[in-house]
Design a protein around this motif. Structure first.
Motif, PDB file in Angstrom:
ATOM      1  N   GLY A   1       0.755  -1.150  -0.031  1.00  0.00           N
ATOM      2  CA  GLY A   1      -0.042  -0.028  -0.014  1.00  0.00           C
ATOM      3  C   GLY A   1       0.829   1.242   0.019  1.00  0.00           C
ATOM      4  N   HIS A   2       1.809   1.139   0.812  1.00  0.00           N
ATOM      5  CA  HIS A   2       2.843   2.216   1.011  1.00  0.00           C
ATOM      6  C   HIS A   2       3.516   2.565  -0.578  1.00  0.00           C
ATOM      7  CE1 HIS A   2       2.440   3.845   5.112  1.00  0.00           C
ATOM      8  NE2 HIS A   2       2.540   2.567   5.524  1.00  0.00           N
ATOM      9  N   THR A   3       3.865   1.349  -1.077  1.00  0.00           N
ATOM     10  CA  THR A   3       4.649   1.541  -2.392  1.00  0.00           C
ATOM     11  C   THR A   3       3.544   2.206  -3.448  1.00  0.00           C
ATOM     12  OG1 THR A   3       5.871  -0.590  -1.851  1.00  0.00           O
ATOM     13  CG2 THR A   3       5.895   0.122  -3.982  1.00  0.00           C
ATOM     14  N   TYR A   4       2.200   1.589  -3.596  1.00  0.00           N
ATOM     15  CA  TYR A   4       1.263   2.145  -4.609  1.00  0.00           C
ATOM     16  C   TYR A   4       1.176   3.731  -4.095  1.00  0.00           C
ATOM     17  CZ  TYR A   4      -0.147  -2.133  -6.625  1.00  0.00           C
ATOM     18  OH  TYR A   4      -0.149  -3.449  -7.257  1.00  0.00           O
TER      19      TYR A   4
ATOM     20  N   TYR B   1      -3.653   5.600  -6.209  1.00  0.00           N
ATOM     21  CA  TYR B   1      -4.141   5.790  -4.661  1.00  0.00           C
ATOM     22  C   TYR B   1      -5.044   4.738  -4.701  1.00  0.00           C
ATOM     23  CZ  TYR B   1      -1.784  10.105  -4.935  1.00  0.00           C
ATOM     24  OH  TYR B   1      -0.555  11.103  -4.957  1.00  0.00           O
ATOM     25  N   THR B   2      -5.958   4.101  -5.530  1.00  0.00           N
ATOM     26  CA  THR B   2      -7.074   3.189  -5.457  1.00  0.00           C
ATOM     27  C   THR B   2      -6.176   2.161  -5.059  1.00  0.00           C
ATOM     28  OG1 THR B   2      -8.326   4.399  -7.103  1.00  0.00           O
ATOM     29  CG2 THR B   2      -8.815   2.066  -6.797  1.00  0.00           C
TER      30      THR B   2
ATOM     31  N   THR C   1      -0.070   1.839   9.123  1.00  0.00           N
ATOM     32  CA  THR C   1      -0.937   1.520   8.187  1.00  0.00           C
ATOM     33  C   THR C   1      -1.938   2.586   8.165  1.00  0.00           C
ATOM     34  OG1 THR C   1      -0.420  -0.942   8.409  1.00  0.00           O
ATOM     35  CG2 THR C   1      -2.445  -0.189   7.002  1.00  0.00           C
ATOM     36  N   LEU C   2      -2.429   2.872   9.342  1.00  0.00           N
ATOM     37  CA  LEU C   2      -3.536   4.001   9.530  1.00  0.00           C
ATOM     38  C   LEU C   2      -3.070   5.224   8.808  1.00  0.00           C
ATOM     39  CD1 LEU C   2      -4.930   2.791  12.846  1.00  0.00           C
ATOM     40  CD2 LEU C   2      -6.328   3.232  11.111  1.00  0.00           C
ATOM     41  N   VAL C   3      -1.614   5.449   9.369  1.00  0.00           N
ATOM     42  CA  VAL C   3      -1.553   6.728   8.820  1.00  0.00           C
ATOM     43  C   VAL C   3      -1.142   6.756   7.280  1.00  0.00           C
ATOM     44  CG1 VAL C   3       0.733   8.550   8.913  1.00  0.00           C
ATOM     45  CG2 VAL C   3      -0.081   7.144  11.030  1.00  0.00           C
ATOM     46  N   GLY C   4      -0.547   5.692   6.783  1.00  0.00           N
ATOM     47  CA  GLY C   4      -0.372   5.583   5.342  1.00  0.00           C
ATOM     48  C   GLY C   4      -1.819   5.857   4.630  1.00  0.00           C
ATOM     49  N   ARG C   5      -2.811   4.956   5.468  1.00  0.00           N
ATOM     50  CA  ARG C   5      -4.103   5.288   4.550  1.00  0.00           C
ATOM     51  C   ARG C   5      -4.714   6.771   4.720  1.00  0.00           C
ATOM     52  NH1 ARG C   5      -9.352   1.515   5.940  1.00  0.00           N
ATOM     53  NH2 ARG C   5      -9.198   2.860   8.016  1.00  0.00           N
ATOM     54  N   GLY C   6      -4.409   7.373   5.713  1.00  0.00           N
ATOM     55  CA  GLY C   6      -4.823   8.729   6.183  1.00  0.00           C
ATOM     56  C   GLY C   6      -4.052   9.736   4.929  1.00  0.00           C
TER      57      GLY C   6
END
Length: 387
Positions: free
Chosen positions: A154-157, A163-164, A183-188
């Motif tokens: 996810g962080h790589t994408y 973003y999707t 992970t929460l910060v990455g999604r945020g």
């Protein structure tokens, strides 16, 4: 303690107490016990590795590497020592050595998930995103419940501006491990980049509520950035202040706070922050004029400070000399945010158009020649450090 009153030389008990201290973050006490255990059993590989891991947690990387090397002299095929040594190399940014060690671990065990995921993160840190994706994919094929692999992918994408895809992976990682703050910060942060700030703040608030010391400054800075983009300027300043207290030399935090101060019409404070931020990136620029993310930052900070003479030259220099698609997209994203806050800044609009044109030329394979820069522009590039 009670067991050691009965037998003060029981290595197993001494080691267990050391590991307990380590888990509590009481590293000095842990080291004392590990030292004692190693005195009693100098060739106990597992104890040596545990002491090395304690040194690693303390940031004493040279001592950690010495212990890992010692363990590998005793047991050359110890996967735990090889992987942990690789992770220490990763922490000191010796990525070539890290990869060599991960490769060695995977020769011994091709399905070692920890080695595969950690090697993927090494590629990620090297900005080799396609290689990172390949490794994360491999880890997920082995274990479809590996939250670290989904989060890393996810962080790589996210860094590739996909973003999707990033959200899908972050969602899966959080489904597996709801309390992983990174992970929460990455999604945020991904929601922020998609301008979905309400969802971003929900994730960032949740990450901060978890009260983990890990990634704390990034959590605060990310929430400060989200507040900034929805024009909650006082809240932005409050969060970024805390982040700067934890890391006083972070030029990006200073830049974000400067934008908040400009929006609040506190120009003196804004100038002070931009002055320090520019000093930091100029120093890096003098060391490496082809560190393109940093060169784009120099241009952006001069733009924010409304010192325009070198801004266009710096952007053109990066476009003409090898800035990657991801780096150009990141620079465009930063200008998008700047224009969200200050839509009337004409110079920012012009630079945004310049970068979009450069991006299109990269996508179509049209070369951007250095010759397109005038002698005056090249002279200004060379003299950035004196400005």
């Amino acid at each position: 303690d009670r067991a050691l009153e009965i037998d003060c030389n029981c290595t197993h008990v001494i080691t267990s107490r050391a590991q307990t201290y380590q888990l509590m973050g009481l590293y000095d006490q842990a080291l004392k016990d590990f030292d004692r255990a190693i005195e009693l059993e100098p060739e106990n590989t597992q104890v040596i590795i545990s002491r090395a891991q304690t040194y690693q947690l303390m940031g004493l990387y040279d001592q950690a590497l010495q212990d890992f090397d010692r363990a590998l002299e005793l047991d050359p095929v110890n996967e735990k020592a090889i992987v942990s040594r690789a992770e220490t190399c990763q922490l000191i940014k010796d990525y070539d050595q890290a990869l060599k060690n991960f490769d060695r671990a995977l020769e011994l065990d091709p399905v070692n998930e920890k080695a595969i995921v950690s090697r993927a993160y090494t590629y990620w840190m090297m900005n080799s995103y396609q290689q990172a994706l390949t490794e994360f994919d491999r880890a997920i094929e082995i274990n479809s419940n590996n939250d670290k692999a989904f989060a890393g992918r996810g962080h790589t994408y996210r860094m590739m501006n996909c973003y999707t895809e990033a959200l899908l992976d972050f969602d899966r990682a959080i489904e597996i491990n709801p309390n992983d703050d990174w992970t929460l910060v990455g999604r945020g942060d991904t929601y922020c980049r998609m301008k979905r700030y309400t969802q971003a703040l929900k994730d960032l608030n949740r990450a901060i509520e978890l009260n983990s010391k890990q990634h704390y400054e990034w959590k605060l800075a990310s929430r400060g950035y989200a507040h900034l983009m929805v024009k909650h300027y006082h809240e932005a300043v409050a969060d970024i202040n805390l982040a700067i207290e934890l890391n006083t030399d972070n030029d990006w935090y200073l830049y974000l706070r400067a934008l908040a101060y400009q929006a609040l019409n506190e120009q003196k404070k804004a100038r002070a922050d931009l002055s320090v931020a520019i000093k930091i990136v100029k120093k890096r620029y003098e060391q490496d004029t082809q560190d393109w993310p940093n060169t784009f930052k120099v241009a952006l900070y001069y733009l924010a400070a409304q010192y325009y003479p070198t801004v266009e030259s710096l952007y053109r220099y990066a476009l003409a000399n090898g800035a990657s698609l991801e780096q150009i997209r990141e620079a465009i994203h930063n200008l998008d945010d700047f224009l969200t806050l200050f839509p009337d800044r004409q110079q920012a609009k012009s630079m945004h158009e310049l970068l979009l044109s450069g991006l299109n030329r990269c996508l179509t394979g049209t070369p951007i020649s250095c010759k397109e820069q005038s002698d005056r522009e090249r002279e200004m590039i060379n003299q950035v450090s004196t400005v």
